[in-house]
Scaffold this active site. Structure first.
Site, mmCIF file in Angstrom:
data_model
loop_
_atom_site.group_PDB
_atom_site.id
_atom_site.type_symbol
_atom_site.label_atom_id
_atom_site.label_comp_id
_atom_site.label_asym_id
_atom_site.label_seq_id
_atom_site.Cartn_x
_atom_site.Cartn_y
_atom_site.Cartn_z
ATOM 1 N N LYS A 1 43.329 48.795 40.606
ATOM 2 C CA LYS A 1 41.966 48.501 40.072
ATOM 3 C C LYS A 1 40.927 48.725 41.177
ATOM 4 O O LYS A 1 39.805 49.293 40.854
ATOM 5 C CB LYS A 1 41.843 47.159 39.204
ATOM 6 C CG LYS A 1 42.142 45.968 40.356
ATOM 7 C CD LYS A 1 41.913 44.662 39.427
ATOM 8 C CE LYS A 1 42.312 43.612 40.470
ATOM 9 N NZ LYS A 1 43.307 43.485 41.390
ATOM 10 N N ARG B 1 38.416 35.887 38.832
ATOM 11 C CA ARG B 1 39.856 35.654 38.804
ATOM 12 C C ARG B 1 40.460 34.342 38.249
ATOM 13 O O ARG B 1 41.532 34.094 38.229
ATOM 14 C CB ARG B 1 40.274 35.727 40.537
ATOM 15 C CG ARG B 1 40.820 36.821 40.974
ATOM 16 C CD ARG B 1 41.368 36.744 42.345
ATOM 17 N NE ARG B 1 42.374 37.755 42.876
ATOM 18 C CZ ARG B 1 41.979 38.794 43.781
ATOM 19 N NH1 ARG B 1 40.675 39.072 43.894
ATOM 20 N NH2 ARG B 1 42.804 39.528 44.186
ATOM 21 N N ARG C 1 51.416 50.090 50.766
ATOM 22 C CA ARG C 1 49.936 50.123 51.077
ATOM 23 C C ARG C 1 49.629 50.134 52.530
ATOM 24 O O ARG C 1 49.893 49.365 53.037
ATOM 25 C CB ARG C 1 49.426 49.071 50.304
ATOM 26 C CG ARG C 1 47.975 49.012 49.713
ATOM 27 C CD ARG C 1 47.567 48.505 48.424
ATOM 28 N NE ARG C 1 47.072 47.203 48.484
ATOM 29 C CZ ARG C 1 46.279 46.547 47.554
ATOM 30 N NH1 ARG C 1 46.061 47.359 46.537
ATOM 31 N NH2 ARG C 1 46.075 45.438 47.731
ATOM 32 N N ARG D 1 48.493 45.005 55.223
ATOM 33 C CA ARG D 1 47.819 43.486 55.382
ATOM 34 C C ARG D 1 48.818 42.551 54.979
ATOM 35 O O ARG D 1 49.882 42.731 54.504
ATOM 36 C CB ARG D 1 46.760 43.520 54.248
ATOM 37 C CG ARG D 1 45.411 44.324 54.612
ATOM 38 C CD ARG D 1 44.410 44.368 53.625
ATOM 39 N NE ARG D 1 44.626 43.764 52.212
ATOM 40 C CZ ARG D 1 43.989 44.075 51.125
ATOM 41 N NH1 ARG D 1 43.303 45.151 51.173
ATOM 42 N NH2 ARG D 1 44.190 43.523 50.011
ATOM 43 N N ARG E 1 51.331 36.006 45.205
ATOM 44 C CA ARG E 1 50.153 36.262 44.611
ATOM 45 C C ARG E 1 50.281 36.658 43.224
ATOM 46 O O ARG E 1 49.331 36.572 42.265
ATOM 47 C CB ARG E 1 49.435 37.532 45.410
ATOM 48 C CG ARG E 1 48.756 37.210 46.757
ATOM 49 C CD ARG E 1 48.347 38.341 47.503
ATOM 50 N NE ARG E 1 47.335 38.921 46.937
ATOM 51 C CZ ARG E 1 46.706 40.238 47.109
ATOM 52 N NH1 ARG E 1 47.503 41.014 48.116
ATOM 53 N NH2 ARG E 1 45.715 40.544 46.810
HETATM 54 P P1 AMP Z 1 41.896 41.559 46.652
HETATM 55 O O1 AMP Z 1 41.295 42.437 47.987
HETATM 56 O O2 AMP Z 1 41.066 41.808 45.617
HETATM 57 O O3 AMP Z 1 43.495 41.802 46.607
HETATM 58 O O4 AMP Z 1 41.488 40.077 47.495
HETATM 59 C C1 AMP Z 1 42.336 39.687 48.601
HETATM 60 C C2 AMP Z 1 42.400 38.094 48.588
HETATM 61 O O5 AMP Z 1 41.097 37.795 48.809
HETATM 62 C C3 AMP Z 1 42.912 37.282 47.477
HETATM 63 O O6 AMP Z 1 44.402 37.188 47.478
HETATM 64 C C4 AMP Z 1 42.268 36.032 47.605
HETATM 65 O O7 AMP Z 1 42.824 35.445 48.655
HETATM 66 C C5 AMP Z 1 40.753 36.441 47.907
HETATM 67 N N1 AMP Z 1 40.038 36.800 46.805
HETATM 68 C C6 AMP Z 1 39.297 37.935 46.454
HETATM 69 N N2 AMP Z 1 38.781 37.840 45.247
HETATM 70 C C7 AMP Z 1 39.022 36.247 44.911
HETATM 71 C C8 AMP Z 1 38.212 35.707 43.962
HETATM 72 N N3 AMP Z 1 37.662 36.014 42.898
HETATM 73 N N4 AMP Z 1 38.585 34.463 43.999
HETATM 74 C C9 AMP Z 1 39.242 33.908 44.746
HETATM 75 N N5 AMP Z 1 39.996 34.388 45.798
HETATM 76 C C10 AMP Z 1 39.657 35.720 45.901
#
Ligand code: AMP
Length: 214
Positions: A13, A88, A127, A160, A171
């Site tokens: 996404k 989320r 990734r 990462r 996750r």
């Molecule tokens: P992403 O890059 O979107 O996969 O986000 C990486 C990490 O950031 C996630 O695993 C969460 O720990 C945190 N994170 C990102 N967006 C949110 C959100 N809307 N609510 C809570 N945690 C978030």
């Protein structure tokens, strides 16, 4: 045009959100990127967020919601935006709806990029992210020109912590428990479209353009 992207971590996404932002000239707002920038800059928010992110957990809603509501009030959001990684949780979605209705606005589209769990773990282990600018790549599907060097800024690429297999499984569990209910939430609002995220990157994007219009 105000769009949110839904889908499991690693469904692609973020990649699609960037393409949407470029095509329609609207900002791409990724909460994950905002948290990572805060971690890099050593801010208080970054320090708090890191403890959750490293464990594959969600950052608490109270830290996340204000960040996004502040961001969507900025001038560059006047013509819309694409939210990637937010909301989320149901409380985040409710807070977003509340902030939007206070501005007399509403979301136009919720796009779910659907990829089965078994594909996700495979994808995530390939990734790579740039330590410097945060650009993301995939060793097979979206490789850099020079191995392990970012095409954008020349920075070093890493896997990462939150993309490591054990964290990915955690996750995914959190995604099913906390984020999946948003599918029904936006279905009820009548703005949800689900697309097949297992197709080739450009085909996924074509399906999105078919929803959003040329
Ligand atoms: P992403 O890059 O979107 O996969 O986000 C990486 C990490 O950031 C996630 O695993 C969460 O720990 C945190 N994170 C990102 N967006 C949110 C959100 N809307 N609510 C809570 N945690 C978030």
């Amino acid at each position: 045009m105000k769009i949110i992207m839904l889908g499991a971590p690693g469904a692609g996404k973020g990649t699609q959100a960037k393409k949407i932002a470029a095509k329609y000239g609207i900002p791409h707002i990724s909460t994950g990127d905002i948290f990572r920038a805060n971690i890099k800059n050593g801010t208080e928010l970054g320090k708090k967020a890191k403890t959750y992110m490293d464990q594959g957990m969600l950052v608490p809603d109270d830290l996340t919601v204000d960040l996004v509501t502040d961001r969507i009030h900025k001038d560059d959001c006047k013509n819309g935006y694409v939210l990637d990684g937010f909301p989320r949780t149901i409380p985040q979605a409710e807070a977003l709806d509340k902030a939007l209705s206070a501005m007399n606005e509403k979301l136009d589209h919720a796009i779910e990029v659907n990829v089965p769990d078994e594909n996700i773990v495979k994808r995530m282990s390939g990734r790579r992210a740039c330590l410097n600018c945060g650009a993301t790549y995939h060793v097979v599907h979206a490789p850099t020109k020079v191995e392990n060097i970012c095409d954008m800024c020349g920075g070093e690429l890493i896997l990462r912590d939150d993309d490591k297999p054990e964290t990915v499984l955690k996750r995914l569990g959190i995604y099913h428990n906390q984020t999946k209910p948003l599918i029904d939430y936006y279905k009820e609002e009548g703005i949800l479209t689900t697309i097949d995220g297992t197709a080739a990157l450009e085909d996924v994007f074509k399906a999105i353009i078919a929803i959003l219009g040329e």
